[in-house]
Design a protein around this motif. Structure first.
Motif, mmCIF file in Angstrom:
data_model
loop_
_atom_site.group_PDB
_atom_site.id
_atom_site.type_symbol
_atom_site.label_atom_id
_atom_site.label_comp_id
_atom_site.label_asym_id
_atom_site.label_seq_id
_atom_site.Cartn_x
_atom_site.Cartn_y
_atom_site.Cartn_z
ATOM 1 N N GLU A 92 0.786 -1.282 0.162
ATOM 2 C CA GLU A 92 0.039 -0.066 0.013
ATOM 3 C C GLU A 92 0.868 1.150 -0.175
ATOM 4 O OE1 GLU A 92 -2.802 -0.023 2.979
ATOM 5 O OE2 GLU A 92 -4.018 -1.528 2.425
ATOM 6 N N HIS A 93 1.888 1.400 0.827
ATOM 7 C CA HIS A 93 2.625 2.310 0.950
ATOM 8 C C HIS A 93 3.274 2.605 -0.339
ATOM 9 C CE1 HIS A 93 5.415 5.419 2.985
ATOM 10 N NE2 HIS A 93 6.718 4.586 2.130
ATOM 11 N N ILE A 94 3.773 1.839 -1.336
ATOM 12 C CA ILE A 94 4.519 1.838 -2.476
ATOM 13 C C ILE A 94 3.695 2.269 -3.571
ATOM 14 C CG2 ILE A 94 6.098 0.746 -4.380
ATOM 15 C CD1 ILE A 94 7.315 1.403 -1.538
ATOM 16 N N PHE A 95 2.362 1.789 -3.709
ATOM 17 C CA PHE A 95 1.660 1.812 -4.722
ATOM 18 C C PHE A 95 0.439 2.589 -4.445
ATOM 19 C CE2 PHE A 95 4.094 -1.920 -5.595
ATOM 20 C CZ PHE A 95 4.603 -1.520 -6.947
ATOM 21 N N GLY A 96 0.325 2.985 -3.401
ATOM 22 C CA GLY A 96 -0.980 3.787 -3.011
ATOM 23 C C GLY A 96 -2.321 3.229 -2.877
ATOM 24 N N THR A 97 -2.230 1.907 -2.688
ATOM 25 C CA THR A 97 -3.697 1.355 -2.848
ATOM 26 C C THR A 97 -4.318 1.561 -1.332
ATOM 27 O OG1 THR A 97 -2.425 -0.784 -2.238
ATOM 28 C CG2 THR A 97 -3.060 -0.514 -4.336
ATOM 29 N N ASN A 98 -5.330 1.124 -1.119
ATOM 30 C CA ASN A 98 -5.886 1.293 0.237
ATOM 31 C C ASN A 98 -6.832 -0.024 0.432
ATOM 32 O OD1 ASN A 98 -8.379 1.762 2.138
ATOM 33 N ND2 ASN A 98 -7.298 3.746 2.301
ATOM 34 N N HIS A 99 -6.449 -0.848 1.462
ATOM 35 C CA HIS A 99 -7.281 -2.216 1.496
ATOM 36 C C HIS A 99 -8.605 -2.129 1.827
ATOM 37 C CE1 HIS A 99 -6.010 -1.623 5.738
ATOM 38 N NE2 HIS A 99 -7.216 -2.477 5.927
ATOM 39 N N GLU A 100 -9.203 -0.911 2.601
ATOM 40 C CA GLU A 100 -10.473 -0.607 3.041
ATOM 41 C C GLU A 100 -11.468 -0.198 1.730
ATOM 42 O OE1 GLU A 100 -10.554 1.913 6.374
ATOM 43 O OE2 GLU A 100 -9.696 0.429 7.734
ATOM 44 N N HIS A 101 -10.733 0.703 1.048
ATOM 45 C CA HIS A 101 -11.692 0.986 -0.180
ATOM 46 C C HIS A 101 -11.866 -0.253 -1.040
ATOM 47 C CE1 HIS A 101 -9.972 5.451 0.483
ATOM 48 N NE2 HIS A 101 -10.889 5.219 1.319
ATOM 49 N N ILE A 102 -10.685 -1.061 -1.269
ATOM 50 C CA ILE A 102 -10.733 -2.234 -2.177
ATOM 51 C C ILE A 102 -11.814 -3.106 -1.429
ATOM 52 C CG2 ILE A 102 -9.417 -4.217 -3.088
ATOM 53 C CD1 ILE A 102 -7.295 -2.042 -3.419
ATOM 54 N N THR A 103 -11.613 -3.268 -0.219
ATOM 55 C CA THR A 103 -12.750 -4.105 0.397
ATOM 56 C C THR A 103 -14.269 -3.729 -0.183
ATOM 57 O OG1 THR A 103 -11.509 -4.632 2.369
ATOM 58 C CG2 THR A 103 -13.534 -4.920 2.574
ATOM 59 N N THR A 104 -14.574 -2.684 0.190
ATOM 60 C CA THR A 104 -15.810 -2.063 -0.444
ATOM 61 C C THR A 104 -15.744 -2.199 -1.633
ATOM 62 O OG1 THR A 104 -15.723 -0.273 1.275
ATOM 63 C CG2 THR A 104 -17.232 0.071 -0.745
ATOM 64 N N GLU A 105 -14.887 -2.137 -2.720
ATOM 65 C CA GLU A 105 -15.202 -2.492 -4.113
ATOM 66 C C GLU A 105 -15.511 -3.903 -4.587
ATOM 67 O OE1 GLU A 105 -12.802 -1.496 -8.246
ATOM 68 O OE2 GLU A 105 -11.903 -1.005 -6.713
ATOM 69 N N ILE A 106 -14.840 -4.694 -3.756
ATOM 70 C CA ILE A 106 -15.094 -6.220 -3.875
ATOM 71 C C ILE A 106 -16.478 -6.580 -3.331
ATOM 72 C CG2 ILE A 106 -14.307 -8.585 -2.886
ATOM 73 C CD1 ILE A 106 -11.498 -7.319 -2.576
ATOM 74 N N THR A 139 -19.179 -4.598 -3.451
ATOM 75 C CA THR A 139 -20.173 -3.936 -4.115
ATOM 76 C C THR A 139 -20.012 -4.074 -5.658
ATOM 77 O OG1 THR A 139 -19.066 -1.767 -4.128
ATOM 78 C CG2 THR A 139 -20.603 -2.258 -2.373
ATOM 79 N N SER A 140 -18.817 -4.595 -6.275
ATOM 80 C CA SER A 140 -18.775 -4.593 -7.732
ATOM 81 C C SER A 140 -19.323 -6.012 -8.151
ATOM 82 C CB SER A 140 -17.223 -4.872 -8.021
ATOM 83 O OG SER A 140 -16.868 -5.321 -9.177
ATOM 84 N N PRO A 141 -20.196 -5.735 -9.175
ATOM 85 C CA PRO A 141 -20.778 -6.951 -9.881
ATOM 86 C C PRO A 141 -19.879 -7.952 -10.463
ATOM 87 C CG PRO A 141 -21.223 -5.291 -11.143
ATOM 88 C CD PRO A 141 -20.589 -4.653 -9.913
ATOM 89 N N GLU A 142 -18.558 -7.521 -10.634
ATOM 90 C CA GLU A 142 -17.641 -8.398 -11.431
ATOM 91 C C GLU A 142 -17.089 -9.605 -10.212
ATOM 92 O OE1 GLU A 142 -14.293 -6.121 -12.428
ATOM 93 O OE2 GLU A 142 -15.552 -4.923 -13.773
ATOM 94 N N THR A 143 -17.535 -9.443 -9.001
ATOM 95 C CA THR A 143 -16.872 -10.350 -7.858
ATOM 96 C C THR A 143 -17.877 -11.807 -7.690
ATOM 97 O OG1 THR A 143 -17.493 -9.048 -6.002
ATOM 98 C CG2 THR A 143 -15.278 -8.523 -7.256
ATOM 99 N N GLU A 144 -17.312 -12.619 -7.628
ATOM 100 C CA GLU A 144 -18.115 -13.596 -6.737
ATOM 101 C C GLU A 144 -18.748 -13.362 -5.604
ATOM 102 O OE1 GLU A 144 -16.118 -17.402 -6.561
ATOM 103 O OE2 GLU A 144 -15.358 -17.256 -8.581
#
Length: 458
Positions: A120-134, A136-141
């Motif tokens: 996260e520190h190197i690439f600027g990702t955010n696991h909490e935001h990605i949790t929400t995306e997983i 709510t995204s219709p692409e995920t199982e």
């Protein structure tokens, strides 16, 4: 109200911490079997801590199951002992909240990535935001399973993670100063690291938890179990989570990824194209790209990079894979001015100071009494007397009061072990001698009361 069919027969998972993890709802088993949740088997819970505590090989998967199990037990306690009688009475409405709470507990960490915090520190990702995306995204199982309950169910579960779910009892089960998440990781991490600091009476804490209108409180006769939990948490952070060797390996990992990113951007990376990392090097990744990564994928690239033509990348890959942590010393505001001199000496010794020197700080607030004026006020721990009145924990416990609101941790300067080499002669002897003089003369030193980590790894 949301409901899920029950399994024909309860499913159980054997667990070293909770003995059995009980699954009775079909939706929970379906979520466990999704691609996104199974990925958590391949992500270590404690990242680089396994280089210090060799038993710490447990995963986000096992932790997530544990958080689910503790939440299930909390729901059972509330249902049996504090069921709502009428709207607005502040007691537990199991029909309305159980399924949301269980799913949120199971999925709370599903957005964690490979070597999560360093990545996260190197690439600027955010696991909490990605949790929400997983969720709510219709692409995920995961989303498909949740939508099988109701069209708005994914958003309801996501709102618990975002702390916007309307019932604060559910939010505090998953995220508060004493919640299912923290209780499981303290017990699980203590078990797997072989330490005893994280052991507390979880059975008693679960027994004395109770709902009220503003969230969750703890009965006064169980206060000492809660107090013990706070002290155990304090000890785990100081002795395990902030261990200087684990942080030294994290610094190596961080610089390894930074060097690979730099070489890619300057078209200097070796013949192997790290296909799964390219979207992150280019800052143009999708959820699918993110979910393709795990600890094993990164480790595989590191193995290739150990043969890379670039001296720095090759050396850092070797240091990480073969456990050659950077050494460290603590510093303060008074001694911080010496660090530029030490960085220059590292450079004079032949190391690129951008990759072989680093500052690292780790601080934690063991317990924070509620302060509405603070930037991010925390939910305080409430102790409920027999008459129903509430008092904040630190007003009753001298032990907790002693650490409440006090940040603990340290700031460290990391550098290659070679800078501590004792030489009898040679070109670089004055460089090493000057570098070591800053340490051995006490200008910068390891903290008192702890083994000098410049002399030993563990």
């Amino acid at each position: 109200m949301y409901s899920s069919p029950l399994l024909p027969r309860e499913k159980v998972f054997r667990d070293p911490v909770h003995n059995y993890i009980h699954v009775e709802h079909k939706v929970i088993l379906d979520l466990i079997n999704t691609t996104e949740f199974q990925r958590l088997r391949r992500i270590k819970q404690l990242g680089t801590s396994s280089f210090t505590f060799h038993g710490a090989e447990h995963t986000r998967f096992t932790h997530s199951l544990g958080v689910y199990e503790l939440t299930r037990q909390i729901c059972d306690n509330f249902k049996h002992n504090y069921p709502t009688k009428e709207p607005g009475d502040g007691l537990w409405d199991d029909d309305a909240n159980r399924l949301v709470a269980l799913c949120a507990a199971l999925l709370h960490d599903i957005g964690h990535g490979a070597y999560s915090h360093t990545f996260e520190h190197i690439f600027g990702t955010n696991h909490e935001h990605i949790t929400t995306e997983i969720l709510t995204s219709p692409e995920t199982e995961v989303n498909q399973v949740l939508r099988g309950i109701a069209p708005d169910f994914p958003e309801q579960v996501a709102s618990v993670i975002a702390h916007t779910y309307p019932n604060p009892q559910v939010v505090q089960m998953i995220s508060s100063q004493i919640d299912a998440d923290r209780m499981d990781y303290l017990l699980r991490d203590a078990y797997n690291t072989g330490t005893k600091y994280g052991l507390f009476d979880v059975t008693r804490i679960l027994r004395v938890m109770r709902p009220y209108a503003q969230g969750i409180a703890f009965e006064s006769d169980g206060m000492h179990a809660v107090e013990d939990y706070i002290i155990c948490r304090f000890q785990m952070y100081q002795q395990v989570y902030f261990h200087p060797v684990s942080r030294g390996m994290e610094v190596v990992l961080q610089h390894l990824l930074q060097r690979a990113k730099f070489l890619y951007e300057h078209h200097q990376l070796g013949e192997l194209t790290p296909t799964l990392l390219v979207p992150f090097f280019e800052n143009d990744f999708t959820l699918h790209d993110y979910l393709n990564l795990d600890d094993g994928v990164l480790n595989t690239y590191f193995i290739y990079w150990r043969e890379d033509p670039d001296d720095t990348l090759r050396d850092l890959a070797h240091r990480f894979l073969d456990r050659k942590p950077f050494k460290s010393v603590t510093y303060s505001q008074e001694t911080r001015g010496l660090i530029p001199k030490m960085r220059d000496l590292i450079s004079q010794a032949g190391f690129d100071k951008d990759y072989y020197a680093a500052l690292n700080d780790s601080y934690d607030l063991p317990y924070d009494a509620y302060d509405p004026s603070s930037k991010e006020p925390k939910t305080q721990i409430e102790i409920m007397a027999e008459d129903g009145s509430l008092r904040e924990l630190s007003t009753l416990s001298m032990l907790v009061a002693a650490i409440a609101g006090r940040s603990t941790g340290d700031e460290r300067f990391y550098f290659p072990k070679e800078m501590l080499t004792k030489t009898d002669g040679g070109l670089f002897t004055p460089i090493y001698q000057e570098f070591q003089s800053y340490i051995h003369n006490g200008a910068i030193a390891a903290p008192q009361g702890r083994k000098d980590t410049t002399d030993a790894d563990v």
